[in-house]
Enzyme design. Sequence first.
Site, PDB file in Angstrom:
ATOM      1  N   LEU A  19       0.825  -1.205   0.000  1.00 60.07           N
ATOM      2  CA  LEU A  19       0.000   0.000   0.000  1.00 60.07           C
ATOM      3  C   LEU A  19       0.858   1.253   0.000  1.00 60.07           C
ATOM      4  O   LEU A  19       1.895   1.317   0.664  1.00 60.07           O
ATOM      5  CB  LEU A  19      -0.902   0.006   1.240  1.00 60.07           C
ATOM      6  CG  LEU A  19      -1.859  -1.174   1.397  1.00 60.07           C
ATOM      7  CD1 LEU A  19      -2.538  -1.118   2.763  1.00 60.07           C
ATOM      8  CD2 LEU A  19      -2.899  -1.164   0.285  1.00 60.07           C
ATOM      9  N   ASP A  62       2.541  -6.034   2.669  1.00 58.29           N
ATOM     10  CA  ASP A  62       3.280  -5.160   3.582  1.00 58.29           C
ATOM     11  C   ASP A  62       3.831  -5.878   4.804  1.00 58.29           C
ATOM     12  O   ASP A  62       4.276  -5.228   5.759  1.00 58.29           O
ATOM     13  CB  ASP A  62       2.368  -4.021   4.045  1.00 58.29           C
ATOM     14  CG  ASP A  62       2.065  -3.027   2.941  1.00 58.29           C
ATOM     15  OD1 ASP A  62       3.016  -2.421   2.425  1.00 58.29           O
ATOM     16  OD2 ASP A  62       0.890  -2.857   2.600  1.00 58.29           O
ATOM     17  N   GLU A  67       6.916  -3.885  12.356  1.00 55.46           N
ATOM     18  CA  GLU A  67       6.695  -2.979  13.482  1.00 55.46           C
ATOM     19  C   GLU A  67       5.220  -2.652  13.678  1.00 55.46           C
ATOM     20  O   GLU A  67       4.766  -2.424  14.804  1.00 55.46           O
ATOM     21  CB  GLU A  67       7.482  -1.682  13.271  1.00 55.46           C
ATOM     22  CG  GLU A  67       7.282  -0.675  14.405  1.00 55.46           C
ATOM     23  CD  GLU A  67       8.013   0.628  14.169  1.00 55.46           C
ATOM     24  OE1 GLU A  67       8.796   1.013  15.053  1.00 55.46           O
ATOM     25  OE2 GLU A  67       7.817   1.252  13.115  1.00 55.46           O
ATOM     26  N   ASP A  68       4.472  -2.640  12.594  1.00 55.75           N
ATOM     27  CA  ASP A  68       3.066  -2.242  12.685  1.00 55.75           C
ATOM     28  C   ASP A  68       2.188  -3.274  13.378  1.00 55.75           C
ATOM     29  O   ASP A  68       1.031  -2.986  13.685  1.00 55.75           O
ATOM     30  CB  ASP A  68       2.507  -1.950  11.290  1.00 55.75           C
ATOM     31  CG  ASP A  68       3.111  -0.708  10.676  1.00 55.75           C
ATOM     32  OD1 ASP A  68       3.357   0.253  11.418  1.00 55.75           O
ATOM     33  OD2 ASP A  68       3.340  -0.703   9.454  1.00 55.75           O
ATOM     34  N   ARG A 133      -4.368   5.633  10.184  1.00 55.52           N
ATOM     35  CA  ARG A 133      -4.400   4.202  10.481  1.00 55.52           C
ATOM     36  C   ARG A 133      -4.766   3.901  11.940  1.00 55.52           C
ATOM     37  O   ARG A 133      -5.118   2.773  12.259  1.00 55.52           O
ATOM     38  CB  ARG A 133      -3.050   3.572  10.144  1.00 55.52           C
ATOM     39  CG  ARG A 133      -2.679   3.630   8.655  1.00 55.52           C
ATOM     40  CD  ARG A 133      -3.404   2.556   7.844  1.00 55.52           C
ATOM     41  NE  ARG A 133      -3.077   2.622   6.422  1.00 55.52           N
ATOM     42  CZ  ARG A 133      -2.050   1.999   5.858  1.00 55.52           C
ATOM     43  NH1 ARG A 133      -1.236   1.262   6.599  1.00 55.52           N
ATOM     44  NH2 ARG A 133      -1.845   2.111   4.557  1.00 55.52           N
ATOM     45  N   HIS A 163       2.418   7.282   9.136  1.00 52.93           N
ATOM     46  CA  HIS A 163       2.465   6.966  10.563  1.00 52.93           C
ATOM     47  C   HIS A 163       3.226   8.050  11.320  1.00 52.93           C
ATOM     48  O   HIS A 163       4.003   8.808  10.727  1.00 52.93           O
ATOM     49  CB  HIS A 163       3.193   5.636  10.805  1.00 52.93           C
ATOM     50  CG  HIS A 163       2.465   4.426  10.320  1.00 52.93           C
ATOM     51  ND1 HIS A 163       3.046   3.481   9.497  1.00 52.93           N
ATOM     52  CD2 HIS A 163       1.197   3.993  10.554  1.00 52.93           C
ATOM     53  CE1 HIS A 163       2.179   2.512   9.249  1.00 52.93           C
ATOM     54  NE2 HIS A 163       1.040   2.808   9.868  1.00 52.93           N
ATOM     55  N   CYS A 248      10.415   0.536  10.653  1.00 54.11           N
ATOM     56  CA  CYS A 248       9.296  -0.313  10.219  1.00 54.11           C
ATOM     57  C   CYS A 248       9.657  -1.783  10.120  1.00 54.11           C
ATOM     58  O   CYS A 248       8.787  -2.652  10.242  1.00 54.11           O
ATOM     59  CB  CYS A 248       8.783   0.119   8.850  1.00 54.11           C
ATOM     60  SG  CYS A 248       8.257   1.819   8.702  1.00 54.11           S
TER      61      CYS A 248
END
Length: 258
Positions: A19, A62, A67-68, A133, A163, A248
């Site tokens: 994305l 992704d 990290e997300d 997000r 982010h 990330c």
Amino acid sequence: MPSQHALVRRPGPRLSEGLVTHIDRQPVDPARALRQWEAYVQVLRDHGWQTTEVAPADDCPDAAFVEDTMVVFRNVALIARPGADLRKPETRGAREAAEALGCSVNEVRAPGTLDGGDVLKIGDTVYVGRGGRTNADGVRQLRSVFEPLGARVVAVPVSRVLHLKSAVTALPDGTVIGYPPVVDDPAAFPRFLAVPEEAGAHVLLLGGGRLLMSTSAPKSAELFADLGYQPVPVDIGEFEKLEGCVTCLSVRLRELYA
């Protein structure tokens, strides 16, 4: 002793479909991205970090941006609920990895959404970006899990980048660094240092004053060196095409105890 452990996840075959929201799409070379990821992981290992690969999530483009998938404070992992539906399956393997390391595990539940990249920890202060997000209920749930552990949770606006940590990170002394055009409110941070390149706002603290950062920010590296830090550059150009940065690609767990 405090740990230096990092969770990482190998890029999958659909990486080029990742994305993008705030930048124009560019072609991504998966083979080059894999080489860059391997070099990134090796830098962590070379600087004393033990790495664990999270199980692949090859259907999620992704997934390398591991990290997300969670936020860790002390020994507690809060498993995220990504704001993009395509990314929600990424958390399953991440949860299993956190449990295997002995973390106490909580999770964000609907209607809350939270991406780990929206959370910046500086000591006991936990900044959380309220933006595209991460929603208000996600912030509330993060606060309810971490404040009883001694965290001070501070919500800040994020609208110009994907982010919070796409806009700001922090130096070892707690100074927040950012590229002003993409930072919504520099005054939200007690100490803010402007950097000359957008990629220069992204550093990962390796320990001992060493800063893992992208090779695409040489002027910022010079600035940090002048401040007495040691930049450790790594090429992550293929991931930057997908709004990724050095933070990330791993989850750092510094407060696990054997």
